[in-house]
Scaffold this motif. Structure first.
Motif, mmCIF file in Angstrom:
data_model
loop_
_atom_site.group_PDB
_atom_site.id
_atom_site.type_symbol
_atom_site.label_atom_id
_atom_site.label_comp_id
_atom_site.label_asym_id
_atom_site.label_seq_id
_atom_site.Cartn_x
_atom_site.Cartn_y
_atom_site.Cartn_z
ATOM 1 N N ASP A 1 3.452 -34.590 20.811
ATOM 2 C CA ASP A 1 2.000 -34.599 21.007
ATOM 3 C C ASP A 1 1.284 -34.178 19.726
ATOM 4 O O ASP A 1 1.504 -33.064 19.229
ATOM 5 N N TYR A 2 0.423 -35.074 19.238
ATOM 6 C CA TYR A 2 -0.342 -34.812 18.025
ATOM 7 C C TYR A 2 -1.782 -35.270 18.243
ATOM 8 O O TYR A 2 -2.036 -36.194 19.020
ATOM 9 N N ILE A 3 -2.689 -34.612 17.545
ATOM 10 C CA ILE A 3 -4.083 -35.036 17.539
ATOM 11 C C ILE A 3 -4.583 -35.022 16.101
ATOM 12 O O ILE A 3 -3.887 -34.532 15.195
ATOM 13 N N THR A 4 -5.743 -35.578 15.877
ATOM 14 C CA THR A 4 -6.375 -35.492 14.558
ATOM 15 C C THR A 4 -7.782 -34.941 14.718
ATOM 16 O O THR A 4 -8.429 -35.159 15.747
ATOM 17 N N ARG A 5 -8.226 -34.231 13.712
ATOM 18 C CA ARG A 5 -9.560 -33.663 13.702
ATOM 19 C C ARG A 5 -10.174 -33.850 12.310
ATOM 20 O O ARG A 5 -9.453 -33.949 11.312
ATOM 21 N N PRO A 6 -11.504 -33.880 12.230
ATOM 22 C CA PRO A 6 -12.151 -34.086 10.926
ATOM 23 C C PRO A 6 -12.233 -32.793 10.116
ATOM 24 O O PRO A 6 -12.364 -31.704 10.674
ATOM 25 N N ILE A 7 -12.147 -32.950 8.807
ATOM 26 C CA ILE A 7 -12.397 -31.851 7.887
ATOM 27 C C ILE A 7 -13.434 -32.318 6.878
ATOM 28 O O ILE A 7 -13.344 -33.434 6.349
ATOM 29 N N ALA A 8 -14.440 -31.494 6.654
ATOM 30 C CA ALA A 8 -15.464 -31.798 5.651
ATOM 31 C C ALA A 8 -15.103 -31.069 4.364
ATOM 32 O O ALA A 8 -14.923 -29.846 4.359
ATOM 33 N N ILE A 9 -14.974 -31.831 3.281
ATOM 34 C CA ILE A 9 -14.700 -31.268 1.955
ATOM 35 C C ILE A 9 -15.947 -31.493 1.112
ATOM 36 O O ILE A 9 -16.322 -32.630 0.840
ATOM 37 N N ILE A 10 -16.584 -30.395 0.714
ATOM 38 C CA ILE A 10 -17.869 -30.471 0.011
ATOM 39 C C ILE A 10 -17.715 -29.868 -1.374
ATOM 40 O O ILE A 10 -17.211 -28.746 -1.522
ATOM 41 N N VAL A 11 -18.123 -30.626 -2.379
ATOM 42 C CA VAL A 11 -18.148 -30.132 -3.752
ATOM 43 C C VAL A 11 -19.582 -29.747 -4.069
ATOM 44 O O VAL A 11 -20.466 -30.603 -4.135
ATOM 45 N N ALA A 12 -19.817 -28.436 -4.262
ATOM 46 C CA ALA A 12 -21.184 -27.959 -4.492
ATOM 47 C C ALA A 12 -21.145 -26.715 -5.363
ATOM 48 O O ALA A 12 -20.355 -25.795 -5.115
ATOM 49 N N LYS A 13 -21.992 -26.686 -6.403
ATOM 50 C CA LYS A 13 -22.119 -25.526 -7.293
ATOM 51 C C LYS A 13 -20.770 -25.109 -7.876
ATOM 52 O O LYS A 13 -20.399 -23.925 -7.887
ATOM 53 N N GLU A 14 -20.007 -26.089 -8.337
ATOM 54 C CA GLU A 14 -18.718 -25.818 -8.970
ATOM 55 C C GLU A 14 -17.740 -25.113 -8.026
ATOM 56 O O GLU A 14 -16.830 -24.424 -8.476
ATOM 57 N N LYS A 15 -17.928 -25.298 -6.754
ATOM 58 C CA LYS A 15 -17.011 -24.739 -5.770
ATOM 59 C C LYS A 15 -16.678 -25.810 -4.744
ATOM 60 O O LYS A 15 -17.406 -26.787 -4.585
ATOM 61 N N VAL A 16 -15.579 -25.574 -4.046
ATOM 62 C CA VAL A 16 -15.175 -26.482 -2.978
ATOM 63 C C VAL A 16 -15.303 -25.755 -1.647
ATOM 64 O O VAL A 16 -14.821 -24.625 -1.492
ATOM 65 N N ILE A 17 -15.972 -26.394 -0.711
ATOM 66 C CA ILE A 17 -16.148 -25.836 0.631
ATOM 67 C C ILE A 17 -15.434 -26.763 1.612
ATOM 68 O O ILE A 17 -15.655 -27.977 1.599
ATOM 69 N N THR A 18 -14.591 -26.193 2.428
ATOM 70 C CA THR A 18 -13.947 -26.971 3.489
ATOM 71 C C THR A 18 -14.357 -26.397 4.827
ATOM 72 O O THR A 18 -14.359 -25.175 5.021
ATOM 73 N N ILE A 19 -14.702 -27.291 5.744
ATOM 74 C CA ILE A 19 -15.130 -26.879 7.083
ATOM 75 C C ILE A 19 -14.291 -27.641 8.100
ATOM 76 O O ILE A 19 -14.249 -28.879 8.077
ATOM 77 N N TYR A 20 -13.604 -26.923 8.965
ATOM 78 C CA TYR A 20 -12.839 -27.552 10.043
ATOM 79 C C TYR A 20 -12.749 -26.567 11.196
ATOM 80 O O TYR A 20 -13.019 -25.375 11.041
ATOM 81 N N ASN A 21 -12.355 -27.059 12.352
ATOM 82 C CA ASN A 21 -12.387 -26.238 13.562
ATOM 83 C C ASN A 21 -11.014 -25.846 14.083
ATOM 84 O O ASN A 21 -10.910 -24.912 14.873
ATOM 85 N N GLU A 22 -9.971 -26.544 13.680
ATOM 86 C CA GLU A 22 -8.634 -26.233 14.188
ATOM 87 C C GLU A 22 -7.651 -26.165 13.030
ATOM 88 O O GLU A 22 -7.662 -27.015 12.139
ATOM 89 N N LYS A 23 -6.776 -25.168 13.066
ATOM 90 C CA LYS A 23 -5.825 -24.948 11.984
ATOM 91 C C LYS A 23 -4.721 -26.000 11.997
ATOM 92 O O LYS A 23 -4.429 -26.616 13.016
ATOM 93 N N SER A 24 -4.111 -26.184 10.824
ATOM 94 C CA SER A 24 -3.040 -27.154 10.683
ATOM 95 C C SER A 24 -2.112 -26.714 9.556
ATOM 96 O O SER A 24 -2.496 -25.937 8.672
ATOM 97 N N ASP A 25 -0.880 -27.225 9.577
ATOM 98 C CA ASP A 25 0.073 -26.933 8.500
ATOM 99 C C ASP A 25 -0.409 -27.456 7.156
ATOM 100 O O ASP A 25 0.039 -26.993 6.105
ATOM 101 N N VAL A 26 -1.305 -28.431 7.180
ATOM 102 C CA VAL A 26 -1.816 -29.012 5.941
ATOM 103 C C VAL A 26 -2.400 -27.938 5.033
ATOM 104 O O VAL A 26 -2.103 -27.867 3.838
ATOM 105 N N PHE A 27 -3.198 -27.071 5.594
ATOM 106 C CA PHE A 27 -3.901 -26.064 4.793
ATOM 107 C C PHE A 27 -2.966 -24.943 4.362
ATOM 108 O O PHE A 27 -3.105 -24.395 3.266
ATOM 109 N N GLU A 28 -1.997 -24.620 5.206
ATOM 110 C CA GLU A 28 -1.033 -23.594 4.824
ATOM 111 C C GLU A 28 -0.158 -24.074 3.675
ATOM 112 O O GLU A 28 0.179 -23.306 2.774
#
Length: 310
Positions: free
Chosen positions: A83-110
């Motif tokens: 069982d797998y699902i997918t969820r959206p992640i917003a990757i924002i480049v702003a003021k020389e920084k990267v902002i990521t916004i998501y609602n559920e954790k995943s091995d991808v980020f670890e």
């Protein structure tokens, strides 16, 4: 909640400093955190709130000069081996920084934080961080499809002589996961290509190599999903045929047993009538009738065996 990281020796280390950070990670943001993003980084509302929709489609948007500063990708989440699902992640480049916004954790980020499989050498560049995130997402799809393939192989060996609905339920779960992967990978492809429209990468010497490698990784994920889907479809057909065949065998056996059991029932019914019948005055009539039932039953059994009913 939110976490701030700075890159040290290709590892992301948490920091408490309000300004000295490279990556701002926001997980299931609160209302106050969303207000902070809107005011401090002057971001459009749709950048922040669209990612709360679990069915948001991958896309890119630009803040200025048509530069694609917002990247929304679909990343995979493992619930179980099937069982797998997918969820959206917003990757924002702003003021020389990267902002990521998501609602559920995943091995991808670890994996990204622990430097398990860095693709880009100079990941400290903001644009390369976006590229690295896209790489990790594509690689996660490949890793998860490999797990699904093992589940399909195991399921194939289990369904050869089974009529249990458990296996059918497992096939349905696997098909659902693969379908979700297939759609998400397809929608991610144009977003991945848009990463290379950023100014920094246009001037990078290895831009073409990076683009090709990432495209190959995403294509590999897509091909693996398609192949696994075909295999599962074939397995589903095979399982249906096995179930039908096994049920036919069961019905043949039950029908044959019913025929054999009917013979003594008929004989007993006839000689149980309140009329005059042969051998009724013979002392050993019961044993004669029992032997008769046995002989007829054996003959019937031989006939059924020869006709492959048993």
């Amino acid at each position: 909640m939110y976490n701030k990281y700075i890159l040290e020796s290709k590892n992301f280390v948490p920091v408490e400093n309000e300004d000295d950070y490279t990556w701002l990670e926001i997980i299931n943001p609160t209302e106050d955190e969303l207000k902070f993003l809107l005011s401090d980084f002057n971001l459009p509302k749709d950048y922040i709130f669209d990612v709360n929709d679990p069915y948001e489609l991958p896309r890119t948007e630009g803040l200025e000069d048509d530069r694609p500063n917002l990247f929304i990708l679909s990343y995979p989440i493992r619930l179980s081996n099937k069982d797998y699902i997918t969820r959206p992640i917003a990757i924002i480049v702003a003021k020389e920084k990267v902002i990521t916004i998501y609602n559920e954790k995943s091995d991808v980020f670890e994996n990204l934080k622990s430097n398990k499989s860095h693709k880009v050498d100079n990941i400290d560049e903001i644009e390369n961080f976006v590229l690295e995130m896209a790489w990790e997402i594509s690689k996660a799809y490949i890793d998860y499809v490999k797990i699904l393939d093992k589940e399909i192989d195991e399921l194939e060996s289990q369904t050869k002589r089974s009529t249990r609905t458990y296996h059918l339920e497992k096939i349905i779960a696997l098909q659902k996961s693969l379908t979700i992967f297939q759609m998400s990978i397809r929608e991610n492809a144009p977003v991945i290509e848009s990463i290379f429209e950023m100014g920094y990468l246009e001037e990078s010497e290895n831009r073409d190599d990076l683009l090709r490698d990432l495209q190959v990784e995403n294509k590999q994920a897509r091909v693996m999903v398609e192949r696994s889907t075909v295999m599962l479809d074939k397995l589903s057909e095979l399982y249906t045929n096995v179930i039908n065949n096994n049920l036919n065998e069961v019905m043949k056996t039950l029908t044959s047993v019913t025929i054999l059991m009917t013979i003594p029932t008929i004989v007993g019914g006839i000689w149980g009538m309140n009329v005059r019948l042969p051998w009724e005055n013979i002392p050993h009539a019961f044993w004669i009738l029992l032997l008769l039932c046995l002989v007829v039953g054996i003959i019937t059994l031989i006939i059924l065996k020869r006709r492959d009913y048993l």
